[in-house]
Design an enzyme around this catalytic site. Structure first.
Site, PDB file in Angstrom:
ATOM      1  N   PRO A 136       0.778  -1.254   0.000  1.00  0.00           N
ATOM      2  CA  PRO A 136       0.000   0.000   0.000  1.00  0.00           C
ATOM      3  C   PRO A 136       0.804   1.297   0.000  1.00  0.00           C
ATOM      4  CG  PRO A 136       0.018  -0.949   2.188  1.00  0.00           C
ATOM      5  CD  PRO A 136       0.744  -1.916   1.303  1.00  0.00           C
ATOM      6  N   CYS A 137       1.515   1.555  -1.093  1.00  0.00           N
ATOM      7  CA  CYS A 137       2.275   2.794  -1.205  1.00  0.00           C
ATOM      8  C   CYS A 137       1.355   4.018  -1.251  1.00  0.00           C
ATOM      9  CB  CYS A 137       3.193   2.757  -2.417  1.00  0.00           C
ATOM     10  SG  CYS A 137       2.357   2.443  -3.971  1.00  0.00           S
ATOM     11  N   HIS A 138       0.075   3.800  -1.555  1.00  0.00           N
ATOM     12  CA  HIS A 138      -0.875   4.924  -1.586  1.00  0.00           C
ATOM     13  C   HIS A 138      -1.118   5.506  -0.189  1.00  0.00           C
ATOM     14  CE1 HIS A 138      -3.392   1.363  -0.819  1.00  0.00           C
ATOM     15  NE2 HIS A 138      -4.203   2.179  -0.165  1.00  0.00           N
TER      16      HIS A 138
END
Length: 170
Positions: A136-138
């Site tokens: 989950p780089c977001h």
């Protein structure tokens, strides 16, 4: 929990499977053993549909992403293969510790992997993540609370964060 598959899988045949999402088409790429890429693509129509030879791991990934977009899945449990330096892999594994619906900064992530001075390097590694949503780089935002870049576009990042906050307690 995601299972990290190591080794060089470049010689294995790659398969592709598209998923239509509220944010556009996600292209899933992998082998019979693991998923190696989940990225938004700029096309209107799905090109890669489930075929007789589509590996189970890609179908699993597809189904779990559908559940994520429906708001019923927070964590993923299929095999992934990440290609990168040891540092990049540490950053990507660190992202997995960031809870669903919450955000952190590059500095927070650098501290969590034991290298608080590597903020820029963490940002660079974050930008090279090829497993959108699943790693989950977001969930990484600027330390001042602003939206930072996202390979899929900042508007997608904002949507994903809003989506997770709306489904945190469901």
């Amino acid at each position: 929990m995601l299972r990290f598959i190591s080794g060089d899988h470049c010689t294995e045949k790659e398969y592709k499977l598209d998923l239509d999402t509220p944010l556009g088409i996600l292209e899933i790429i992998g082998t019979v053993e693991a998923v190696s890429s989940i990225l938004f693509v700029d096309r209107e129509e799905k090109e890669h549909l489930i075929q007789d030879d589509t590996p189970d791991v890609l179908i699993d990934c597809h189904e779990q992403l559908v559940e994520y977009f429906n708001g019923s899945r927070r964590r993923f449990s299929f095999s992934i293969h990440v290609k990168g330096t040891d540092f990049q892999k540490r950053v990507w594994k660190g992202l997995l510790d960031l809870p669903y619906g919450e955000t952190g900064s590059y500095k927070d992530l650098a501290v969590s992997i034991g290298n608080e001075k590597a903020i820029r390097a963490v940002g660079s590694a974050n930008g090279k993540n090829k497993l959108s949503i699943v790693i989950p780089c977001h969930r990484i935002i600027g330390s001042n609370g602003t939206m930072t870049g996202y390979a899929g576009g900042v508007w997608r990042k904002e949507w994903l964060l809003r989506h997770e906050r709306n489904h945190e307690n469901s």
